[in-house]
Design a protein around this motif. Structure first.
Motif, PDB file in Angstrom:
ATOM      1  N   ALA A 110       0.863  -1.190   0.000  1.00 16.67           N
ATOM      2  CA  ALA A 110       0.000   0.000   0.000  1.00 16.67           C
ATOM      3  C   ALA A 110       0.897   1.236   0.000  1.00 16.67           C
ATOM      4  N   VAL A 111       0.588   2.187  -0.860  1.00 11.76           N
ATOM      5  CA  VAL A 111       1.435   3.376  -0.970  1.00 11.76           C
ATOM      6  C   VAL A 111       0.562   4.609  -1.138  1.00 11.76           C
ATOM      7  N   ASN A 112       0.992   5.706  -0.519  1.00 14.23           N
ATOM      8  CA  ASN A 112       0.308   6.980  -0.672  1.00 14.23           C
ATOM      9  C   ASN A 112       0.798   7.665  -1.943  1.00 14.23           C
ATOM     10  N   ASN A 113      -0.155   8.207  -2.697  1.00 21.70           N
ATOM     11  CA  ASN A 113       0.180   8.966  -3.912  1.00 21.70           C
ATOM     12  C   ASN A 113       0.572  10.375  -3.489  1.00 21.70           C
ATOM     13  N   ILE A 114       1.862  10.637  -3.454  1.00 19.19           N
ATOM     14  CA  ILE A 114       2.386  11.903  -2.926  1.00 19.19           C
ATOM     15  C   ILE A 114       3.198  12.605  -4.009  1.00 19.19           C
ATOM     16  N   ILE A 115       3.011  13.915  -4.139  1.00 19.78           N
ATOM     17  CA  ILE A 115       3.823  14.720  -5.050  1.00 19.78           C
ATOM     18  C   ILE A 115       4.507  15.833  -4.268  1.00 19.78           C
ATOM     19  N   ASP A 116       5.692  16.205  -4.712  1.00 20.64           N
ATOM     20  CA  ASP A 116       6.464  17.291  -4.091  1.00 20.64           C
ATOM     21  C   ASP A 116       6.411  18.513  -4.991  1.00 20.64           C
ATOM     22  N   SER A 135       0.328  25.346  -6.987  1.00 20.63           N
ATOM     23  CA  SER A 135      -0.327  24.845  -8.203  1.00 20.63           C
ATOM     24  C   SER A 135      -0.004  23.371  -8.401  1.00 20.63           C
ATOM     25  N   VAL A 136      -0.991  22.612  -8.873  1.00 21.48           N
ATOM     26  CA  VAL A 136      -0.794  21.186  -9.136  1.00 21.48           C
ATOM     27  C   VAL A 136      -1.200  20.890 -10.576  1.00 21.48           C
ATOM     28  N   PRO A 137      -0.628  19.855 -11.189  1.00 18.10           N
ATOM     29  CA  PRO A 137      -0.997  19.502 -12.572  1.00 18.10           C
ATOM     30  C   PRO A 137      -2.480  19.167 -12.697  1.00 18.10           C
ATOM     31  N   GLU A 138      -2.992  19.399 -13.894  1.00 23.00           N
ATOM     32  CA  GLU A 138      -4.414  19.183 -14.180  1.00 23.00           C
ATOM     33  C   GLU A 138      -4.844  17.740 -13.914  1.00 23.00           C
ATOM     34  N   ASP A 160      -9.094  26.939  -7.178  1.00 22.67           N
ATOM     35  CA  ASP A 160      -9.511  27.863  -8.223  1.00 22.67           C
ATOM     36  C   ASP A 160     -10.381  27.129  -9.250  1.00 22.67           C
ATOM     37  N   PRO A 161     -11.489  27.736  -9.675  1.00 26.38           N
ATOM     38  CA  PRO A 161     -12.386  27.030 -10.596  1.00 26.38           C
ATOM     39  C   PRO A 161     -11.875  26.917 -12.027  1.00 26.38           C
ATOM     40  N   SER A 162     -10.802  27.619 -12.382  1.00 23.98           N
ATOM     41  CA  SER A 162     -10.295  27.575 -13.756  1.00 23.98           C
ATOM     42  C   SER A 162      -8.859  27.064 -13.785  1.00 23.98           C
ATOM     43  N   ILE A 163      -8.474  26.455 -14.912  1.00 23.98           N
ATOM     44  CA  ILE A 163      -7.135  25.912 -15.120  1.00 23.98           C
ATOM     45  C   ILE A 163      -6.311  26.896 -15.924  1.00 23.98           C
ATOM     46  N   ASP A 164      -5.062  27.083 -15.519  1.00 28.01           N
ATOM     47  CA  ASP A 164      -4.156  27.960 -16.251  1.00 28.01           C
ATOM     48  C   ASP A 164      -3.880  27.359 -17.630  1.00 28.01           C
ATOM     49  N   ALA A 165      -4.210  28.094 -18.673  1.00 29.00           N
ATOM     50  CA  ALA A 165      -4.104  27.564 -20.035  1.00 29.00           C
ATOM     51  C   ALA A 165      -2.659  27.352 -20.471  1.00 29.00           C
ATOM     52  N   SER A 166      -1.731  28.134 -19.948  1.00 22.55           N
ATOM     53  CA  SER A 166      -0.335  28.022 -20.384  1.00 22.55           C
ATOM     54  C   SER A 166       0.393  26.875 -19.702  1.00 22.55           C
ATOM     55  N   SER A 167       0.165  26.688 -18.407  1.00 25.38           N
ATOM     56  CA  SER A 167       0.880  25.653 -17.662  1.00 25.38           C
ATOM     57  C   SER A 167       0.060  24.397 -17.407  1.00 25.38           C
ATOM     58  N   ARG A 168      -1.239  24.446 -17.697  1.00 21.47           N
ATOM     59  CA  ARG A 168      -2.139  23.330 -17.442  1.00 21.47           C
ATOM     60  C   ARG A 168      -2.094  22.903 -15.976  1.00 21.47           C
ATOM     61  N   LEU A 194       2.391  16.786  -0.872  1.00 17.23           N
ATOM     62  CA  LEU A 194       0.936  16.694  -0.988  1.00 17.23           C
ATOM     63  C   LEU A 194       0.505  15.242  -1.166  1.00 17.23           C
ATOM     64  N   THR A 195      -0.320  14.765  -0.225  1.00 19.15           N
ATOM     65  CA  THR A 195      -0.872  13.414  -0.309  1.00 19.15           C
ATOM     66  C   THR A 195      -2.184  13.462  -1.076  1.00 19.15           C
ATOM     67  N   LEU A 196      -2.224  12.816  -2.235  1.00 15.94           N
ATOM     68  CA  LEU A 196      -3.413  12.865  -3.079  1.00 15.94           C
ATOM     69  C   LEU A 196      -4.381  11.731  -2.772  1.00 15.94           C
ATOM     70  N   ASP A 197      -3.896  10.512  -2.740  1.00 15.14           N
ATOM     71  CA  ASP A 197      -4.748   9.369  -2.413  1.00 15.14           C
ATOM     72  C   ASP A 197      -3.852   8.198  -2.036  1.00 15.14           C
ATOM     73  N   GLN A 198      -4.462   7.071  -1.714  1.00 15.63           N
ATOM     74  CA  GLN A 198      -3.699   5.875  -1.365  1.00 15.63           C
ATOM     75  C   GLN A 198      -3.975   4.775  -2.370  1.00 15.63           C
ATOM     76  N   ILE A 199      -2.890   4.154  -2.854  1.00 16.18           N
ATOM     77  CA  ILE A 199      -3.003   2.991  -3.746  1.00 16.18           C
ATOM     78  C   ILE A 199      -2.889   1.754  -2.872  1.00 16.18           C
ATOM     79  N   PRO A 200      -3.962   0.950  -2.757  1.00 16.87           N
ATOM     80  CA  PRO A 200      -3.943  -0.166  -1.789  1.00 16.87           C
ATOM     81  C   PRO A 200      -2.986  -1.290  -2.143  1.00 16.87           C
ATOM     82  N   LYS A 201      -2.800  -1.596  -3.458  1.00 19.88           N
ATOM     83  CA  LYS A 201      -1.941  -2.710  -3.862  1.00 19.88           C
ATOM     84  C   LYS A 201      -1.105  -2.294  -5.067  1.00 19.88           C
TER      85      LYS A 201
END
Length: 360
Positions: free
Chosen positions: A60-66, A212-215, A246-254, A279-286
């Protein structure tokens, strides 16, 4: 001449002896026979390669981005005056805490105070006149018009009092919220205009962390998601909670802008500083995680080396998430496979292997 012939003869005999000893002596014949039978000495180093292997298993692993972000104040305002005049009092210390509604600066307003007092006298007189006219109206001693005139005069004076009070209030600059006030730019007795900044007032408990995080993460990120972060000015680990996206996505950087709040009771976090966010996004169980060095990049994909029946076998794999030390393998391996994690520079197809250590 005889000496010359003697030397040539001696050299010829020496060469003949060496040739005979090399090819026709008993030792040469034995050596040739040994080579022919394959029993001669072999070069050292032809044995199996010693390696460490890791047994693949589901983890089990947490989906984490730096990512990086910016720390902002929860509330921040540059204090200015709504009216012009000479400053008669400054009631705060630079860099101190102030509470909401606290008087900070006062501008000259004695003329307004005098006008208000004069108005109060007029209001008192108008109240008496209105009261008498009301009684006379009940006795039908005066007309309705005369009473209405006195009532209008009273209400007009009350409205004038409210205007003067509002003007007086504008001569008192008070804290719009609790926080820490910065360095002042004015002095007692100086002339204060509506464009003159007095000081900055900042509330940084809680602190806001903007990043900011990727789309691609939009569907799994939302209010309540947790973040961990550090700053250059402190060795502490801080935590925060996402509360707005934010309700909108940056068009240049997505990318999409996200904001979280982090408790800051000690005032360690400073507005404007950078945050290194985990940032912990979710957990992947297997899933399968391998040491980063065990996965070798290839032209088309990546590959790992497997210990199979005593030899090395390469397997192409597909990877996804990465951390500082681990990499996720999503295709190509099964639980129970023995992945080679050391001695990789010596790996070749079908190289004999010897297991030195098993990592579970």
């Amino acid at each position: 001449m005889k000496t010359k012939y003697i030397i040539y003869t001696a050299l010829a005999l020496l060469v003949a002896y060496l040739i005979y000893n090399k090819f026709f002596s008993e030792g040469a014949k034995k050596s040739a026979a040994a080579m022919a039978s394959g029993k001669g000495d072999k070069k050292k180093g032809g044995g199996p390669v010693g390696v460490n292997v890791m047994i693949v298993k589901d983890t089990a692993v947490n989906n984490i981005i730096d990512i990086t972000g910016t720390i902002d104040a929860n509330e921040k305002v540059s204090l200015i005056s709504q009216t012009a005049g000479n400053i008669t009092g400054i009631y705060f210390n630079e860099g101190s805490k102030v509470t909401k509604g606290q008087l900070l600066v006062k501008v000259y307003n004695q003329d307004l105070e005098a006008s208000l007092q004069q108005n109060q006298y007029q209001v008192a007189l108008a109240k008496q006149q209105e009261s008498r006219n009301r009684q006379l109206l009940q006795k039908e001693a005066i007309s309705q018009e005369e009473y209405d005139t006195s009532l209008t005069a009273l209400n007009s004076l009350k409205a004038a009092a409210d205007v003067i009070k509002a003007q007086i209030a504008r001569t008192e600059i008070r804290a719009p919220f609790s926080g820490i006030i910065g360095l002042r730019n004015v002095s007692p007795g100086s002339y204060l205009s509506p464009s003159s900044p007095i000081a900055n007032l900042v509330n940084i408990d809680p602190a806001k962390v903007t990043f900011s995080v990727p789309e691609r993460y939009l569907s799994i990120l939302g209010p309540g998601s947790k973040i961990r972060f550090r700053t250059e000015s402190s060795m502490e680990n801080f935590t925060g909670t996402v509360y707005a996206i934010d309700p909108s996505i940056d068009a240049s950087s997505r990318t999409i802008t996200v904001r979280a709040k982090a408790p800051n009771p000690k005032g360690i976090l400073t507005a404007g500083s950078f945050a290194k966010i985990n940032l912990t996004l979710d957990q992947i169980p297997k899933t399968i995680l391998l040491p980063t060095e065990a996965v070798i990049p290839d032209l088309k994909s990546s590959l790992v080396w497997i210990y199979h029946n005593g030899i090395a076998v390469s397997k192409p794999v597909k990877t996804d998430l990465r951390t500082d030390t681990k990499i996720q393998v999503i295709e190509g391996l099964q639980p129970g496979d023995s992945v080679v994690v050391s001695g990789l520079i010596q790996m070749r197809p079908k190289v004999p292997l010897k297991i030195l250590k098993v990592i579970k």
